[in-house]
Design a protein around this motif. Structure first.
Motif, short mmCIF file in Angstrom:
data_model
loop_
_atom_site.label_atom_id
_atom_site.label_comp_id
_atom_site.label_asym_id
_atom_site.label_seq_id
_atom_site.Cartn_x
_atom_site.Cartn_y
_atom_site.Cartn_z
N THR A 1 44.73 43.76 42.70
CA THR A 1 44.78 42.36 42.32
C THR A 1 44.18 41.45 43.40
OG1 THR A 1 47.05 42.27 43.13
CG2 THR A 1 46.75 42.59 40.78
N HIS A 2 44.57 41.69 44.66
CA HIS A 2 44.16 40.82 45.75
C HIS A 2 42.68 41.03 46.10
CE1 HIS A 2 44.92 38.22 49.08
NE2 HIS A 2 44.62 39.12 49.98
N VAL A 3 42.32 42.29 46.34
CA VAL A 3 40.95 42.57 46.79
C VAL A 3 39.95 42.41 45.64
CG1 VAL A 3 39.44 44.29 47.85
CG2 VAL A 3 41.81 44.10 48.60
N LEU A 4 40.40 42.70 44.42
CA LEU A 4 39.49 42.58 43.26
C LEU A 4 39.70 41.23 42.57
CD1 LEU A 4 39.73 46.23 41.92
CD2 LEU A 4 37.71 45.14 42.89
N ASP A 5 39.63 40.16 43.36
CA ASP A 5 39.80 38.82 42.77
C ASP A 5 38.47 38.08 42.69
OD1 ASP A 5 39.23 38.26 45.38
OD2 ASP A 5 41.03 37.08 45.79
N GLY A 6 37.38 38.78 42.89
CA GLY A 6 36.06 38.16 42.81
C GLY A 6 35.39 37.98 44.16
N LEU B 1 26.54 45.80 40.20
CA LEU B 1 27.90 45.32 39.98
C LEU B 1 28.38 45.76 38.61
CD1 LEU B 1 27.20 41.74 41.30
CD2 LEU B 1 28.95 43.24 42.27
N LEU B 2 29.59 46.33 38.57
CA LEU B 2 30.14 46.84 37.30
C LEU B 2 31.58 46.41 37.16
CD1 LEU B 2 29.02 50.56 37.65
CD2 LEU B 2 28.31 49.08 35.78
N THR B 3 31.99 46.07 35.93
CA THR B 3 33.43 45.90 35.68
C THR B 3 34.03 47.31 35.52
OG1 THR B 3 33.17 45.87 33.29
CG2 THR B 3 33.06 43.73 34.43
N PHE B 4 35.34 47.39 35.60
CA PHE B 4 35.99 48.69 35.37
C PHE B 4 35.75 49.16 33.94
CE2 PHE B 4 38.41 50.21 39.02
CZ PHE B 4 38.23 49.16 39.89
N ALA B 5 35.68 48.22 33.02
CA ALA B 5 35.42 48.59 31.62
C ALA B 5 34.02 49.19 31.49
CB ALA B 5 35.56 47.36 30.72
N GLU B 6 33.05 48.60 32.19
CA GLU B 6 31.68 49.14 32.14
C GLU B 6 31.62 50.52 32.81
OE1 GLU B 6 29.26 44.88 32.19
OE2 GLU B 6 29.76 45.86 34.08
N LEU C 1 35.30 53.43 59.58
CA LEU C 1 35.20 53.17 58.14
C LEU C 1 36.14 52.03 57.78
CD1 LEU C 1 34.22 53.82 55.28
CD2 LEU C 1 36.08 55.49 55.12
N SER C 2 35.54 50.89 57.44
CA SER C 2 36.32 49.70 57.13
C SER C 2 36.22 49.38 55.64
CB SER C 2 35.80 48.52 57.97
OG SER C 2 36.59 47.39 57.79
N GLY C 3 36.98 48.37 55.22
CA GLY C 3 36.99 47.97 53.81
C GLY C 3 36.54 46.53 53.67
N ARG C 4 35.89 46.23 52.56
CA ARG C 4 35.30 44.91 52.31
C ARG C 4 36.32 43.93 51.76
NH1 ARG C 4 31.27 44.15 47.89
NH2 ARG C 4 29.67 42.95 48.90
N GLY C 5 36.32 42.74 52.30
CA GLY C 5 37.18 41.69 51.75
C GLY C 5 38.66 41.95 51.94
N ALA D 1 44.23 52.14 32.59
CA ALA D 1 44.90 50.84 32.43
C ALA D 1 45.12 50.23 33.82
CB ALA D 1 46.23 51.03 31.71
N LEU D 2 44.43 49.12 34.08
CA LEU D 2 44.50 48.51 35.41
C LEU D 2 44.62 46.99 35.30
CD1 LEU D 2 41.59 50.52 37.09
CD2 LEU D 2 44.04 50.84 37.50
N PRO D 3 45.16 46.35 36.34
CA PRO D 3 45.32 44.89 36.29
C PRO D 3 44.05 44.16 36.76
CG PRO D 3 46.38 45.74 38.25
CD PRO D 3 45.81 46.93 37.54
N VAL D 4 42.91 44.58 36.24
CA VAL D 4 41.63 43.99 36.63
C VAL D 4 40.86 43.59 35.37
CG1 VAL D 4 39.56 44.28 38.03
CG2 VAL D 4 41.56 45.71 38.51
N GLY D 5 40.37 42.35 35.38
CA GLY D 5 39.65 41.87 34.20
C GLY D 5 38.16 42.04 34.31
N GLU D 6 37.45 40.91 34.22
CA GLU D 6 35.99 40.96 34.18
C GLU D 6 35.36 40.98 35.57
OE1 GLU D 6 34.02 41.31 31.35
OE2 GLU D 6 36.04 41.84 30.69
N VAL D 7 36.18 41.12 36.60
CA VAL D 7 35.63 41.13 37.96
C VAL D 7 34.74 42.36 38.13
CG1 VAL D 7 36.22 41.40 40.40
CG2 VAL D 7 37.55 39.89 38.95
#
Ligand code: NAP
Length: 278
Positions: free
Chosen positions: A237-242, A187-192, A97-101, A146-152
């Motif tokens: 922040t790093h993995v969820l940078d787009g 694809l979903l943002t965290f807000a969605e 089981l690996s992780g993407r990006g 509350a997370l440090p992720v925007g529209e990604v």
């Protein structure tokens, strides 16, 4: 190579999010299973290498779900060492089981490819179950994430789909040598994602974007150790940078059916009562 069906399949993390579901599927199919975790008998502990030989003894295949996370220092070395030990013991079939990006995860994939096992890699996006069985459950119950992720946008994947792929890969030689990049179909943002959970449960779940500094300070104030604070900050922040903002077809390729959508997961999790206030 044909496996001896009388020997058990070792499922590391067999009580965790994907491992538990993989165990359920294998057991339903009448496959003998051994759980590999600290609470299992024999106990398996990633931090205690003396526990590894007994867990591997007499098994025919291993599902490798590492803990706590593939990005922690030492993960690659531990996984590679375990895989080599498995091969030395005569176990050839490994499902990782690996992780993407995640650079560290991809380096571990390469290390495993090099040791000559009958390997299947499941390279996964973020699990939907992080909202119901992990760190995001409490914020959802409290009504604010509350997370440090925007529209990604992230194509969250259902742990049930991962377990379906893992169970197939552990028992069917057609999956040997495959790399399945598994994502959900949307694809979903965290807000969605928060909005869908709120709409289905009828409870407010607000999403607030905070800075990385605020995120780290909050985790530290909650008493999390510095290494865990760094790990979570890196993951958000790093993995969820787009870099992962695209869909992949691993579920379809492995199983011949589409991946489960986030809304199906949300309906099922809501019906289970997990998001009901205590
Ligand atoms: N969460 C995601 O969105 C995501 C996405 C892609 C990849 N991944 C990868 O998936 C893997 C699993 O992550 P997860 O968050 O889903 O965890 P999880 O599988 O829910 O983790 C819990 C499991 O690990 C076992 N465990 C805990 N500490 C252990 C130790 N020291 N030695 C052996 N077993 C131990 C637990 O059993 P005991 O308590 O009995 O030991 C339990 O079976 C990680 O490598 C992660 O990088 C996760």
């Amino acid at each position: 190579m044909t496996q001896d069906p009388r020997k058990p399949i070792l499922v590391l993390g067999g009580t965790g999010k994907t491992g538990r579901r993989t165990v359920e599927r294998l057991t339903t199919r009448g496959q003998p299973v051994r759980i590999g975790s600290r609470s299992a008998k024999p106990a398996f502990d990633w931090d205690d290498r003396s526990s590894w030989p007994a867990a591997l003894d007499g098994v025919r295949a291993v599902y490798i779900s590492y803990y706590p996370d593939l990005t922690v220092p030492g993960a690659k070395d531990a996984i590679e060492t375990l895989a080599k030990l498995a091969l030395d013991t005569g176990i050839r079939r490994l499902v990782f089981l690996s992780g993407r990006g995640e650079e560290a995860a991809q380096e571990t994939e390469e290390a495993l490819k090099a040791i000559g096992a009958e390997l299947t890699i499941i390279r996964s996006s973020w699990f939907m179950q992080n909202f119901s069985e992990a760190a995001l459950l409490d914020p959802i119950l409290a009504g604010e994430m509350a997370l440090p992720v925007g529209e990604v946008r992230e194509p969250f994947v259902d742990a049930d789909d991962i377990a379906d792929v893992a169970a197939a890969a552990l028992t069917d030689d057609r999956h040997i040598g495959q790399l399945y990049e598994v994502t959900g179909p949307r694809l979903l943002t965290f807000a969605e994602a928060a909005g869908e959970i709120a709409a289905t449960t009828g409870r407010p779940v607000r999403y607030v974007r905070i800075s990385s500094e605020e995120f780290r300070a909050g985790l530290a104030a909650a008493g999390l150790p510095e290494n865990l604070v760094r790990l979570l900050d890196e993951l958000f922040t790093h993995v969820l940078d787009g870099r992962n903002e695209y869909l992949a077809d691993g579920v379809q390729r492995a199983l011949g059916r589409p991946a489960r959508d986030f809304s199906a997961y949300v309906r099922e999790a809501a019906a289970s009562g997990i998001w009901n206030p205590a």
